[in-house]
Design a protein around this motif. Structure first.
Motif, mmCIF file in Angstrom:
data_model
loop_
_atom_site.group_PDB
_atom_site.id
_atom_site.type_symbol
_atom_site.label_atom_id
_atom_site.label_comp_id
_atom_site.label_asym_id
_atom_site.label_seq_id
_atom_site.Cartn_x
_atom_site.Cartn_y
_atom_site.Cartn_z
ATOM 1 N N LEU A 1 7.919 3.940 36.921
ATOM 2 C CA LEU A 1 6.506 3.826 37.222
ATOM 3 C C LEU A 1 5.794 3.068 36.306
ATOM 4 C CD1 LEU A 1 6.143 7.784 37.548
ATOM 5 C CD2 LEU A 1 6.327 6.136 39.411
ATOM 6 N N GLN A 2 4.710 2.521 36.838
ATOM 7 C CA GLN A 2 3.542 1.711 36.075
ATOM 8 C C GLN A 2 2.322 2.498 36.229
ATOM 9 O OE1 GLN A 2 3.939 -2.386 37.559
ATOM 10 N NE2 GLN A 2 6.297 -2.232 37.523
ATOM 11 N N ARG A 3 1.480 2.081 35.326
ATOM 12 C CA ARG A 3 0.149 2.769 35.397
ATOM 13 C C ARG A 3 0.464 3.897 34.549
ATOM 14 N NH1 ARG A 3 -2.676 0.764 40.944
ATOM 15 N NH2 ARG A 3 -1.672 -1.292 41.113
ATOM 16 N N LYS A 4 -0.248 5.197 35.556
ATOM 17 C CA LYS A 4 -0.337 6.439 35.086
ATOM 18 C C LYS A 4 -0.271 7.255 36.253
ATOM 19 C CE LYS A 4 -5.211 6.117 34.858
ATOM 20 N NZ LYS A 4 -5.571 4.597 35.118
ATOM 21 N N GLY A 5 -0.754 8.570 36.373
ATOM 22 C CA GLY A 5 -1.072 9.304 37.769
ATOM 23 C C GLY A 5 -0.454 10.426 37.747
ATOM 24 N N ALA A 6 1.177 10.641 37.516
ATOM 25 C CA ALA A 6 1.797 11.930 37.905
ATOM 26 C C ALA A 6 2.064 12.532 36.471
ATOM 27 C CB ALA A 6 3.099 11.606 38.542
ATOM 28 N N GLY A 7 1.930 13.929 36.372
ATOM 29 C CA GLY A 7 2.370 14.825 35.292
ATOM 30 C C GLY A 7 1.543 14.578 33.846
ATOM 31 N N LEU A 8 2.209 15.214 32.979
ATOM 32 C CA LEU A 8 1.644 15.246 31.568
ATOM 33 C C LEU A 8 2.787 14.894 30.612
ATOM 34 C CD1 LEU A 8 0.227 18.874 32.088
ATOM 35 C CD2 LEU A 8 -1.282 16.733 31.398
ATOM 36 N N SER A 9 3.618 13.658 30.947
ATOM 37 C CA SER A 9 4.654 13.332 30.061
ATOM 38 C C SER A 9 4.102 12.591 28.752
ATOM 39 C CB SER A 9 5.259 12.118 30.676
ATOM 40 O OG SER A 9 4.562 10.983 30.777
ATOM 41 N N GLU A 10 4.776 12.577 27.766
ATOM 42 C CA GLU A 10 4.270 12.137 26.407
ATOM 43 C C GLU A 10 3.791 10.734 26.476
ATOM 44 O OE1 GLU A 10 4.711 13.923 22.913
ATOM 45 O OE2 GLU A 10 4.083 15.275 24.550
ATOM 46 N N PHE A 11 4.409 9.908 27.644
ATOM 47 C CA PHE A 11 4.059 8.674 27.616
ATOM 48 C C PHE A 11 2.622 8.491 27.972
ATOM 49 C CE2 PHE A 11 8.385 8.862 29.506
ATOM 50 C CZ PHE A 11 9.110 8.350 28.198
ATOM 51 N N LEU A 12 1.796 9.360 28.540
ATOM 52 C CA LEU A 12 0.570 9.335 29.123
ATOM 53 C C LEU A 12 -0.290 10.253 27.986
ATOM 54 C CD1 LEU A 12 0.900 10.036 33.024
ATOM 55 C CD2 LEU A 12 1.010 7.897 31.782
ATOM 56 N N MET A 13 0.190 11.047 27.497
ATOM 57 C CA MET A 13 -0.472 12.248 26.660
ATOM 58 C C MET A 13 -0.992 11.691 25.352
ATOM 59 S SD MET A 13 -1.453 13.961 29.194
ATOM 60 C CE MET A 13 -2.357 15.055 28.452
ATOM 61 N N ARG A 14 0.087 11.287 24.559
ATOM 62 C CA ARG A 14 0.071 10.791 23.280
ATOM 63 C C ARG A 14 -0.990 9.410 23.319
ATOM 64 N NH1 ARG A 14 5.023 9.817 19.984
ATOM 65 N NH2 ARG A 14 3.516 9.405 18.509
ATOM 66 N N ILE A 15 -1.800 9.632 22.368
ATOM 67 C CA ILE A 15 -2.574 8.119 22.024
ATOM 68 C C ILE A 15 -2.714 7.757 20.474
ATOM 69 C CG2 ILE A 15 -4.226 8.761 23.790
ATOM 70 C CD1 ILE A 15 -6.295 9.926 21.782
ATOM 71 N N PRO A 16 -2.731 6.389 20.371
ATOM 72 C CA PRO A 16 -3.140 6.079 18.936
ATOM 73 C C PRO A 16 -4.422 6.673 18.492
ATOM 74 C CG PRO A 16 -3.443 4.177 20.511
ATOM 75 C CD PRO A 16 -2.914 5.309 21.469
ATOM 76 N N LEU A 17 -4.287 6.944 17.284
ATOM 77 C CA LEU A 17 -5.631 7.457 16.656
ATOM 78 C C LEU A 17 -5.466 7.135 15.084
ATOM 79 C CD1 LEU A 17 -8.265 8.850 16.548
ATOM 80 C CD2 LEU A 17 -7.121 11.092 16.251
ATOM 81 N N ILE A 18 -6.306 6.323 14.645
ATOM 82 C CA ILE A 18 -6.575 5.725 13.363
ATOM 83 C C ILE A 18 -7.815 6.029 13.032
ATOM 84 C CG2 ILE A 18 -6.311 3.680 11.766
ATOM 85 C CD1 ILE A 18 -4.425 2.632 14.126
ATOM 86 N N ILE A 19 -7.977 6.588 11.531
ATOM 87 C CA ILE A 19 -9.225 6.562 10.971
ATOM 88 C C ILE A 19 -9.146 5.617 9.727
ATOM 89 C CG2 ILE A 19 -10.983 8.075 9.887
ATOM 90 C CD1 ILE A 19 -10.193 10.377 11.892
ATOM 91 N N ALA A 20 -10.274 4.821 9.632
ATOM 92 C CA ALA A 20 -10.020 4.015 8.264
ATOM 93 C C ALA A 20 -11.534 4.020 7.457
ATOM 94 C CB ALA A 20 -9.526 2.563 8.506
ATOM 95 N N GLY A 21 -11.687 3.726 6.495
ATOM 96 C CA GLY A 21 -13.070 3.432 5.957
ATOM 97 C C GLY A 21 -12.868 3.948 4.472
ATOM 98 N N ASP A 22 -14.188 4.091 3.555
ATOM 99 C CA ASP A 22 -14.201 4.239 2.494
ATOM 100 C C ASP A 22 -13.917 5.683 2.101
ATOM 101 O OD1 ASP A 22 -16.426 2.238 1.231
ATOM 102 O OD2 ASP A 22 -16.668 2.248 3.326
ATOM 103 N N GLY A 23 -13.152 5.870 1.255
ATOM 104 C CA GLY A 23 -12.680 7.546 1.057
ATOM 105 C C GLY A 23 -11.625 8.162 1.705
ATOM 106 N N ILE A 24 -11.259 6.835 2.657
ATOM 107 C CA ILE A 24 -10.025 7.524 3.516
ATOM 108 C C ILE A 24 -8.746 7.446 3.040
ATOM 109 C CG2 ILE A 24 -9.078 7.624 6.022
ATOM 110 C CD1 ILE A 24 -11.828 8.618 5.940
ATOM 111 N N GLU A 25 -8.092 8.431 2.785
ATOM 112 C CA GLU A 25 -6.671 8.286 2.173
ATOM 113 C C GLU A 25 -5.525 7.380 2.853
ATOM 114 O OE1 GLU A 25 -4.042 9.124 -0.948
ATOM 115 O OE2 GLU A 25 -6.055 9.695 -0.586
ATOM 116 N N PRO A 26 -4.837 6.476 2.396
ATOM 117 C CA PRO A 26 -3.835 5.693 3.203
ATOM 118 C C PRO A 26 -2.452 6.870 3.220
ATOM 119 C CG PRO A 26 -4.725 4.607 1.215
ATOM 120 C CD PRO A 26 -5.192 5.661 1.222
ATOM 121 N N GLN A 27 -2.405 7.115 4.581
ATOM 122 C CA GLN A 27 -1.485 8.070 4.747
ATOM 123 C C GLN A 27 -1.077 8.219 6.175
ATOM 124 O OE1 GLN A 27 -2.823 11.975 4.336
ATOM 125 N NE2 GLN A 27 -4.954 11.276 4.834
#
Length: 488
Positions: free
Chosen positions: A289-315
């Protein structure tokens, strides 16, 4: 001094396709460096695997069953007390937006609004931009097998970044600002100009976990969507390596534009909190499959999430978190109360390196579906596009039918449907989610524990809106479990 808030959002970006996450192709070196200098949430999840429900969750801090936007066609019905724009207006923030909206907020709600950009068009200022947009439209959300015959300056991410940079240059330097830059890529249509087209040759694309044979195991909407795609575009999956190579090239193009945006933001002297995320993922060839549409697989559900800035811990943090947590995180960063009805939790203490109670961040939930009843794999109801011809939308009456909830807890993933059998997967041994352990006698205790956790989430997410006379008891950060050493 209150920080500028920068939200960089991509559309349909699959997790795990960067060098930092272990992938063989170096697709996003700048974003990888940003993650290395900030907090990288490696188990972040969307609230729903579709654009408008997910973006409404980001804006409102509420899950789709609460904000009531459960499909892409009903953004105007979003239900909430205050959203991100209300919070920042109350804190005297200037509001700037550039890119793809797909949300309930309108252009007049912002101080500057550059758009709307969608996947095949945007504001056209030159003949080349108009010609490129017409070329994109003719691709019909398909895969280009040749380099795009227009240079990078006509690409939507370049144009969006240019618009955002103009807003940054013109913004009031004495007031904090929201700079929300929303890229339509790497969503289909899948195309890039050189040199991005040549980032990796199709024959060098890393192997996928599983191919179209997996839809025989998954059945349901996976099999229905696979058949629809092959009926409309025979041999659809044969080109998956070219499609993937284009997708990876789109990531590098995005990375260059995010770097360009970052350079422009450096002209402002205020502290800055930057959040980089996607609304949902993409199969990138998995299950054929390409794109999205069916189901709740990890391929669709997980997303990148990065928080950066003053005081943010590198981790990097491994706690499961959600797109609904973005609004309360920003509330805490700008010193505003978390609005009534918000179901997310502030991630700021985690980004500062603090330990969170396991009871609060031991698992996460997400949702999909509308109507309660699921269409059968042989169904052919009327769709918002014709069954004839090559054009299709993977989000449609069939693939979005039913009602499902997923829970991720450690290595385990539970999915419960309103009218279909349950699903239970061990992601450590079965990352493609092909071995359903829900009825396996050796996993009954795991199933019982996860069902209890899911039930607690369901109780927690009962909507408290509209407000009444009663005052809810809230803990700091909108957490439901007291931090260590703090009484509830």
């Amino acid at each position: 001094m209150r920080p500028d808030i920068v939200i960089v959002m991509t559309d349909q970006q699959r997790v795990g396709l960067t060098r930092r996450s272990g992938y063989a192709v170096d697709t996003m070196p700048f974003v990888d460096a940003l993650a290395a200098g900030g907090t990288d949430f490696r188990n972040a999840y969307t609230a729903a695997p579709a654009c408008v429900p997910a973006r409404t969750s980001l804006l409102t801090g509420r899950f789709p069953s609460a904000h009531r936007v459960r499909q892409n066609s009903n953004a105007r019905y979003a239900y909430y007390e205050q959203d991100l724009l209300d919070v920042l207006r109350a804190a005297d923030y200037q509001l700037h937006f550039a890119g793809k909206p797909h949300m309930h907020r309108r252009p007049e709600d912002f101080d500057t609004y550059a758009g709307p950009y969608f996947h095949t068009q945007g504001p056209e200022r030159t003949p080349d931009e108009q010609a490129f947009d017409e070329w994109l439209e003719r691709l019909d959300h398909g895969v280009a097998d040749e380099p795009t015959p227009y240079d990078v300056t006509t690409q939507l991410p370049y144009r969006i970044t240019s618009d955002a940079l103009r807003a940054i240059d013109d913004a009031d330097p004495d007031r904090p600002g929201l700079f929300w830059v929303s890229y339509p890529e790497p969503h289909n249509p899948y195309q890039v100009p050189r040199p991005y087209f040549d980032l990796v040759a199709p024959e060098d694309v890393p192997d996928r976990l599983t191919g179209p044979e997996a839809t025989n195991v998954k059945q349901g909407t996976y099999a229905w969507l696979r058949k629809l795609q092959e009926d409309k575009r025979p041999g659809y999956d044969d080109n998956w390596r070219r499609y993937t190579a284009n997708y990876l090239g789109m990531l590098r193009l995005l990375d260059d534009q995010i770097s360009r945006l970052h350079d422009g933001l450096a002209k402002r002297t205020r502290p800055r909190l930057t959040i980089v995320l996607a609304d949902h993922g993409d199969y990138v060839g998995e299950y054929g499959l390409q794109r999205k549409g069916a189901g709740l697989s990890e391929f669709l559900m997980r997303i990148p999430l990065i928080i950066a800035g003053d005081g943010i811990e590198p981790q990097h943090r491994d706690e499961p978190v959600s797109i609904v947590d973005v609004l309360p995180t920003i509330c805490e960063a700008v010193g505003q109360p978390i609005p009534d009805g918000v179901q997310g939790r502030s991630l700021l203490p985690l980004a500062y390196g603090e330990k969170a109670p396991a009871g609060e961040f031991g698992d996460i939930i997400a949702e999909q579906g509308y109507g309660g009843r699921s269409y059968d794999v042989t169904a052919r109801p009327p769709l918002h596009f014709s069954y004839e011809g090559p054009t299709f939308d993977e989000l449609n009456t069939v693939t979005q039918s039913g009602a499902a909830r997923m829970l991720r807890s450690g290595q385990w993933k539970l999915i419960v449907h309103a009218d279909l059998p349950g699903e239970l997967y061990d992601l450590d041994t079965d990352p493609a989610e092909l071995v359903n352990l829900f009825d396996d006698e050796h996993h009954l205790a795991v199933r019982a524990r996860l069902l209890h956790q899911l039930t607690r989430w369901q109780a927690r997410l009962t909507d408290d809106l509209p407000n009444g006379n009663y005052t809810p008891l809230r803990l700091p950060h909108n957490w439901r479990w007291a931090p260590r050493g703090e009484a509830p």
